[in-house]
Design an enzyme around this catalytic site. Structure first.
Site, short mmCIF file in Angstrom:
data_model
loop_
_atom_site.label_atom_id
_atom_site.label_comp_id
_atom_site.label_asym_id
_atom_site.label_seq_id
_atom_site.Cartn_x
_atom_site.Cartn_y
_atom_site.Cartn_z
N TYR A 1 0.86 -1.19 0.00
CA TYR A 1 0.00 0.00 0.00
C TYR A 1 0.89 1.23 0.00
O TYR A 1 1.84 1.33 0.78
CB TYR A 1 -0.88 0.01 1.26
CG TYR A 1 -1.62 1.31 1.48
CD1 TYR A 1 -2.97 1.44 1.13
CD2 TYR A 1 -0.98 2.43 2.02
CE1 TYR A 1 -3.65 2.64 1.32
CE2 TYR A 1 -1.66 3.63 2.21
CZ TYR A 1 -2.99 3.73 1.86
OH TYR A 1 -3.66 4.90 2.03
N GLU B 1 -3.61 7.39 -4.05
CA GLU B 1 -3.47 6.16 -3.28
C GLU B 1 -3.37 4.96 -4.21
O GLU B 1 -4.14 4.86 -5.17
CB GLU B 1 -4.68 6.00 -2.35
CG GLU B 1 -4.60 4.77 -1.47
CD GLU B 1 -5.91 4.54 -0.71
OE1 GLU B 1 -5.99 4.94 0.47
OE2 GLU B 1 -6.86 3.97 -1.29
#
Ligand code: GDP
Ligand code: MN
Length: 382
Positions: free
Chosen positions: A101, A190
């Site tokens: 991530y 993101e």
């Protein structure tokens, strides 16, 4: 403004961040054709402005064009957390060895962009933050100094990323993500998951990209990405007319001048047992055109039963607002009962003008409370 995954990936690709090749499809046939063109297994992905598509069944792997077509037929029209799927992204399927991530967003407290990176990707980042905060590496970038390559190395180190090949690629992606974040005036970039393939290649499998609405004028090509069909029709109309508008759930349309006054008006409506349908902030304006625009937006909402004008005249004079209201009523036919409360600069004159003209559906009240009571009564809600 939030972008769809495929739009965010387009911006990623322009910034040099590796993504898979893909096509947009709006019908099962287009999905099949896309899969044929791409060749090999593909992944059929619902394009909605909501996360958790995988869990909701909006992401499916297909080994053949026929399978892609069948999955597309299932996913199109699906409701994912209130978002109906009208568009798909068909992408060459990736083999996944690991899911990481990576994101950059604003830390308003620190007044700096904040990178977050963890090797525990693919899941909700909130979960990682809550359950194993030590696994989530965080790093601020000084906006004046700008991003420094050593910061990406520190981020990898803090997250415990040890493979030199992966480090090299992640470091490059971190730098490019920062470039994309700054150059598109983003609020959030993101990548979840940022994957590593079995061959050791790192790439963005998903994208969440939010750009600052107020900077869109600098990025016409991004502004064009807005999906007007997905937008609420009133909000769309409000945007076109430059009116500040928020949709709510009740029956009473609210116009006020100034955010604070509008917020208090919502409270007072609630206090007397009513429910606001929406609200418009006239801001400093109260001229006829401003009032007409706001009334057009408010009355286009079918839930509205009655309308409350709550004006406190400061720089805006109440007589001007009264003139605006009367001229608006002359220009457009409004059947809803309208209650007007004017206070502040030239309030008496404003009220006198309204009372003298006395349109049949217009009711003048002196206080905020009595106006709220009146408008709720007239909405038929009690
Ligand atoms: P989200 O659920 O809305 O966050 O959508 P994502 O794009 O993140 O996809 C959710 C999950 O689907 C990913 O975490 C992967 O596990 C899986 N997935 C997506 N694309 C692929 C792919 O190309 N290959 C494989 N094997 N899995 C994929
Ligand atoms: Mn995701």
């Amino acid at each position: 403004m939030d972008l769809y995954e495929y739009q965010g990936k387009e911006l990623f690709a322009r910034a040099g961040i590796p993504v898979s090749e893909g096509r947009v499809a709006e019908t099962p046939e287009q999905a099949r054709a896309a899969a044929e063109e791409l060749g090999g297994p593909v992944v059929v992905k619902a394009q909605v402005l909501s996360g958790g598509r995988g869990k909701a069944g909006g992401i499916k792997l297909a080994d053949s064009p026929a399978e892609a077509e069948a999955h597309a037929a299932d996913i199109l029209g699906m409701d994912i957390r209130g978002h109906v799927v009208r568009r798909l992204w068909i992408e060459q399927a990736s083999d996944i060895a690991k899911e990481y991530y990576l994101s950059v967003t604003f830390d308003r407290g620190e007044k700096k962009p904040l990178f977050m990176f963890t090797t525990q990707g693919g899941v909700d980042i909130e979960e990682v933050a809550a359950e194993s905060p030590e696994a989530l590496a965080r790093l601020h970038v000084d906006p004046l100094v700008g991003f420094q390559p050593w910061q990406a190395r520190r981020l990898c180190f803090a997250a415990g990323l040890e493979d030199p090949g992966e480090q090299k690629q992640v470091i490059a992606i971190v730098g490019k993500l920062y470039d994309a974040f700054v150059s598109y005036d983003a609020m959030l970039c993101e990548i979840n998951p940022l994957i590593v393939t079995p061959a050791g290649e790192v790439k963005a499998l998903d994208s969440k990209f939010t750009v600052d609405e107020n900077a869109l004028f600098r990025h016409p090509e991004v502004a064009e990405m807005r999906d007007v069909e997905a937008a609420d029709p009133q909000e769309q109309l409000a945007r076109e007319k430059g009116v500040t508008y928020v949709k709510l759930e009740g029956e009473i349309g609210i116009l006020g001048n100034g955010a604070g006054l509008v917020m208090s008006t919502l409270d007072v409506i609630d206090q007397v047992g009513g429910r606001p349908a929406n609200f418009c902030d006239l801001g400093g304006g109260g001229d006829a055109q401003g009032v007409v625009d706001a009334l057009e937006v408010i009355t286009s909402d079918a839930q509205v039963q009655s309308i409350l004008f709550n004006i406190f005249g400061g720089i805006t004079r109440c007589d001007e607002v009264a003139r605006g209201i009367l001229s608006a009523l002359g220009q457009m036919a409004i059947e809803h009962p309208i209650v007007v409360r004017l206070d502040g600069t030239n309030a008496e004159e404003g009220r006198r003008m309204l009372t003298e003209a006395s349109p049949a559906n217009l009711h003048v009240e002196e206080t905020m409370l009595s106006a709220a009571e009146r408008v709720v009564e007239l909405s038929g809600a009690r």
